[in-house]
Design an enzyme around this catalytic site. Structure first.
Site, PDB file in Angstrom:
ATOM      1  N   ARG A   1       0.834  -1.243  -0.087  1.00  0.00           N
ATOM      2  CA  ARG A   1       0.054  -0.251   0.114  1.00  0.00           C
ATOM      3  C   ARG A   1       0.780   1.288   0.003  1.00  0.00           C
ATOM      4  O   ARG A   1       0.945   2.115  -1.087  1.00  0.00           O
ATOM      5  CB  ARG A   1      -1.128   0.154   1.286  1.00  0.00           C
ATOM      6  N   ASP A   2       1.458   1.525   1.018  1.00  0.00           N
ATOM      7  CA  ASP A   2       2.582   2.766   1.016  1.00  0.00           C
ATOM      8  C   ASP A   2       3.797   2.599  -0.019  1.00  0.00           C
ATOM      9  O   ASP A   2       4.055   3.471  -0.725  1.00  0.00           O
ATOM     10  CB  ASP A   2       3.202   2.942   2.363  1.00  0.00           C
TER      11      ASP A   2
ATOM     12  N   HIS B   1       3.184   4.063  -3.521  1.00  0.00           N
ATOM     13  CA  HIS B   1       3.600   5.250  -4.042  1.00  0.00           C
ATOM     14  C   HIS B   1       4.839   5.336  -4.759  1.00  0.00           C
ATOM     15  O   HIS B   1       5.128   6.090  -5.826  1.00  0.00           O
ATOM     16  CB  HIS B   1       3.651   6.365  -2.786  1.00  0.00           C
TER      17      HIS B   1
ATOM     18  N   SER C   1       3.180  11.171   8.840  1.00  0.00           N
ATOM     19  CA  SER C   1       2.988  10.813   7.582  1.00  0.00           C
ATOM     20  C   SER C   1       4.143  11.571   6.585  1.00  0.00           C
ATOM     21  O   SER C   1       4.558  11.427   5.569  1.00  0.00           O
ATOM     22  CB  SER C   1       1.602  11.673   6.896  1.00  0.00           C
TER      23      SER C   1
ATOM     24  N   HIS D   1       3.269   4.707  12.647  1.00  0.00           N
ATOM     25  CA  HIS D   1       3.526   4.543  11.264  1.00  0.00           C
ATOM     26  C   HIS D   1       4.670   5.725  11.212  1.00  0.00           C
ATOM     27  O   HIS D   1       4.352   6.732  11.513  1.00  0.00           O
ATOM     28  CB  HIS D   1       2.370   4.633  10.478  1.00  0.00           C
TER      29      HIS D   1
ATOM     30  N   HIS E   1       8.089   7.409   8.642  1.00  0.00           N
ATOM     31  CA  HIS E   1       8.511   7.673   7.206  1.00  0.00           C
ATOM     32  C   HIS E   1       9.849   7.926   7.647  1.00  0.00           C
ATOM     33  O   HIS E   1      10.491   8.861   8.620  1.00  0.00           O
ATOM     34  CB  HIS E   1       7.771   8.888   6.372  1.00  0.00           C
TER      35      HIS E   1
ATOM     36  N   TYR F   1       3.433  16.092   3.509  1.00  0.00           N
ATOM     37  CA  TYR F   1       2.844  15.039   3.298  1.00  0.00           C
ATOM     38  C   TYR F   1       3.731  14.111   2.329  1.00  0.00           C
ATOM     39  O   TYR F   1       3.647  14.402   1.343  1.00  0.00           O
ATOM     40  CB  TYR F   1       1.387  15.103   2.797  1.00  0.00           C
TER      41      TYR F   1
END
Length: 337
Positions: free
Chosen positions: A13-14, A17, A167, A194, A196, A285
């Site tokens: 899913r991520d 991108h 995010s 979560h 990044h 984002y």
């Protein structure tokens, strides 16, 4: 007694991108089957922006939500199938549709100040027999008190878990620890994180979250994800094993998934370059990266300038159209000098 940490792998899913949402259903089935075999607890799939994300605004996926759901649900034996839904991009009908493919987990993602827009989706997920997770995005933008307020809203709607989500990859370990601890003390449900990697802190932040009480954390194989990517699942499993935590994930098998199956499908190295670093620095984002790069090329503006300006304007997920506006304004300003 060793503490068990539940790992959600969001490569499918991520990670979408990072491949411009071009994983095929066959790609997803192959990776999901291998993650399942490795012992990953929960596998999140779909367009990078969740159910209903395929669009001109967010980028078209190579296949439909239904094709992805069917492909993955057919191969899972033990892992829980998970979908992400951003209210306004995905709808209640999308969630009902996902349930038909044995989806066990629904993560309802809202901006960190807007948990209320996810109330109906949390309740619907519960009615459909799913585990419902409230997913508070862009948590770097507000103080712990606001996150606690919003987390308690999700809990009041019936959420089973609430996430503090970085995010933009803009948080540092001390900040993560303070915010996770505050939420953990305020709610009676499990708390997740979560991360990044735009500031090269995804793993450090994930560990800080766990030490502060997080019960669930996310990762992606090879770190594949928006911006500079996510906490690297196979590295996370190795580190947690050394620290004495239980994950249920076979280290050698998750290494094999990352190197032998995911890596050959990557379109570009998942590195921290000047643009993804700018995302973390500016607090933008993560999925804005590819949009900003395209706008940079179209208007002849340094992508870093676009990202920093988006950060200055405190843009949030769902405002991708502003990237063009900002690039155009910067271009006009540059050409007038």
């Amino acid at each position: 007694m060793q503490k068990h940490i539940r790992i959600v792998d969001t490569t499918l899913r991520d990670g979408m991108h990072a491949v411009s949402h071009q994983f095929t259903p066959e790609d997803m089935a192959q990776i999901a089957a291998a993650l399942d075999e490795a012992g990953v607890d929960t596998i999140e799939i779909g367009h990078g922006d969740g159910l209903g994300g395929t669009s001109y605004q967010y980028g078209f996926a190579i296949a439909s939500d239904e094709e992805y759901l069917k492909a993955v649900s057919d191969v899972l034996k033990n892992a829980r199938l998970d979908v992400l839904l951003l209210p306004g991009i995905g709808t209640k009908k999308d969630l009902e549709f996902a349930a038909k493919y044995n989806t066990k987990v629904a993560r309802i993602a809202t901006h960190v100040t807007e948990a209320d827009v996810g109330e109906q989706h949390i309740k619907l997920a519960k009615e459909l027999g799913m585990e419902a997770i409230g997913f508070l995005m862009m948590s770097h933008m507000v103080p712990p008190e606001k996150i606690v307020e919003q987390a308690k809203l999700f809990e009041s709607y019936g959420a089973d878990v609430v996430y503090v989500t970085d995010s933009a990859g803009a948080m540092v370990p001390q900040e993560v620890a303070v915010k996770i601890r505050a939420v953990k003390e305020a709610v009676s449900i499990p708390v997740g994180h979560h991360a990044h990697n735009n500031l090269s802190l995804a793993l450090a932040n994930t560990l800080a979250a766990i030490e502060a009480g997080a019960d669930m954390v996310d990762g992606t194989c090879k770190g594949l994800g928006a911006g500079a990517g996510n906490t690297q699942t196979e590295v996370l499993v190795a580190v947690l094993d050394k620290l004495g935590y239980k994950t249920g994930v076979d280290l050698y098998k998750i290494m094999d998934v990352a190197d032998d199956i995911v890596a050959p499908k990557m379109k570009r190295p998942q590195v921290i370059d000047k643009n993804s670093l700018s995302i973390g620095y500016a607090g933008v984002y993560g999925s804005f990266l590819l949009h900003a790069l395209r706008a940079s090329e179209k208007f002849g503006i340094d992508a870093r300038d676009i990202l920093v300006e988006l950060g200055r304007r405190k843009t949030v997920g769902g405002q991708e159209d502003m990237i063009i506006d900002v690039a155009y304004e910067l271009s006009t300003r540059q050409n007038s000098l």
